[in-house]
Design a protein around this motif. Sequence first.
Motif, mmCIF file in Angstrom:
data_model
loop_
_atom_site.group_PDB
_atom_site.id
_atom_site.type_symbol
_atom_site.label_atom_id
_atom_site.label_comp_id
_atom_site.label_asym_id
_atom_site.label_seq_id
_atom_site.Cartn_x
_atom_site.Cartn_y
_atom_site.Cartn_z
ATOM 1 N N LYS A 76 1.059 -1.276 0.089
ATOM 2 C CA LYS A 76 -0.053 -0.089 -0.087
ATOM 3 C C LYS A 76 0.950 1.211 0.056
ATOM 4 C CE LYS A 76 -4.234 -1.659 0.514
ATOM 5 N NZ LYS A 76 -5.532 -1.445 -0.320
ATOM 6 N N ASN A 78 0.759 5.069 0.981
ATOM 7 C CA ASN A 78 -0.025 6.072 2.075
ATOM 8 C C ASN A 78 -1.095 5.402 2.498
ATOM 9 O OD1 ASN A 78 2.118 8.074 1.673
ATOM 10 N ND2 ASN A 78 1.136 9.283 0.152
ATOM 11 N N SER A 79 -1.201 4.149 2.877
ATOM 12 C CA SER A 79 -2.089 3.546 3.502
ATOM 13 C C SER A 79 -3.592 3.456 2.538
ATOM 14 C CB SER A 79 -2.633 3.995 4.916
ATOM 15 O OG SER A 79 -1.488 4.196 5.471
ATOM 16 N N SER A 80 -3.654 3.617 1.359
ATOM 17 C CA SER A 80 -4.972 3.667 0.590
ATOM 18 C C SER A 80 -4.609 3.107 -0.829
ATOM 19 C CB SER A 80 -5.458 5.058 0.450
ATOM 20 O OG SER A 80 -4.433 6.003 -0.013
ATOM 21 N N LYS A 119 5.038 7.060 1.788
ATOM 22 C CA LYS A 119 5.236 5.877 2.826
ATOM 23 C C LYS A 119 4.550 4.789 1.994
ATOM 24 C CE LYS A 119 5.254 8.296 7.351
ATOM 25 N NZ LYS A 119 4.472 8.604 8.461
ATOM 26 N N MET A 121 3.702 0.412 2.739
ATOM 27 C CA MET A 121 3.652 -0.699 3.636
ATOM 28 C C MET A 121 3.435 -1.927 3.061
ATOM 29 S SD MET A 121 0.845 -1.019 6.908
ATOM 30 C CE MET A 121 1.347 0.123 7.896
ATOM 31 N N LYS A 123 1.884 -5.822 3.489
ATOM 32 C CA LYS A 123 1.069 -6.551 4.321
ATOM 33 C C LYS A 123 0.966 -7.923 3.673
ATOM 34 C CE LYS A 123 -2.148 -2.595 5.483
ATOM 35 N NZ LYS A 123 -3.537 -2.372 5.371
ATOM 36 N N LYS A 135 1.928 -7.160 9.180
ATOM 37 C CA LYS A 135 2.444 -5.936 8.221
ATOM 38 C C LYS A 135 3.682 -5.313 8.801
ATOM 39 C CE LYS A 135 -0.799 -2.576 10.796
ATOM 40 N NZ LYS A 135 -1.632 -1.548 10.769
ATOM 41 N N GLU A 138 6.085 0.369 7.640
ATOM 42 C CA GLU A 138 6.220 1.356 6.665
ATOM 43 C C GLU A 138 7.477 1.969 6.418
ATOM 44 O OE1 GLU A 138 1.922 3.668 6.843
ATOM 45 O OE2 GLU A 138 3.639 4.368 8.014
#
Length: 266
Positions: A76, A78-80, A119, A121, A123, A135, A138
């Motif tokens: 991912k 930026n988490s999205s 960032k 990540m 998972k 996970k 980051e």
Amino acid sequence: MFKILLSELRHSSVLMKWRWTQWMFFNFMVSGTRSLVTVQQPAWLTAALGHDVIMPCKLNLSHNEKMQATPVLYWKYNSSVDVYPPSDQYEGRVNLVDDVNSTDKSILLKNVQWTDSGKYMCKLSIMTKTSFRKKGNETLLIVHDNMLFNLSGHNDSQLQCEVNVTRDPRIALSIVQDGCKFQNERDPVPTLPYAMLSETISLKSKGKYECQLHLNEDLIMKSIFHWNPLEPVVVYPEPWFLYVALLLVPTIILLCLATATLLARC
């Protein structure tokens, strides 16, 4: 009747304690199992603009853990935003570094752009004795252009360092010489997708100068410039009096000889 009720309450209390103990034991076992599986990512890494970069992600298993199936990998941004499997933004630019069955879950990001700063990540959906997700912590991707470190084009007595880099208030540019650090001002053009950092100092003594780019206390990159100016050439005036004297000496000698010859004839 009261004794029967009291007995039932005690039995119910014992049963609740037993169930609580079972639940705690189950959670302990599950958490213990999960603690044997970790996903490791670096805190940050750098990439040159237009180049490729490997985003590391390592799955670590204890000797007692065995996978029941191949872990499902997700990356991912930026988490999205989906990086892997890739969304439209990353289509054709992301590949797995190793085989899907490997514990190396790193990806290769091609043709890095300024918009890739941010960032990432890693998972994993994992199935061992139980199914769960793990996970990483980051990874901050810092994108930079070439660092220019040379004499100023306007003044040879000044040394200038410039670099374009991911916009982040923790990133700073500085020039270091003999333990003295000269740090730049903040980027004056906040509308660009990157920060334009620059530092200029006056050259005072010969030696080694370093231009350093830091993320807080961590060194991102550096460039070295050695300044060894030539000693100034001293130009002395022409010794015209010496030249005249050298010319007059033989002339005077000839005149003396001629005079002596004439006197001898007389």
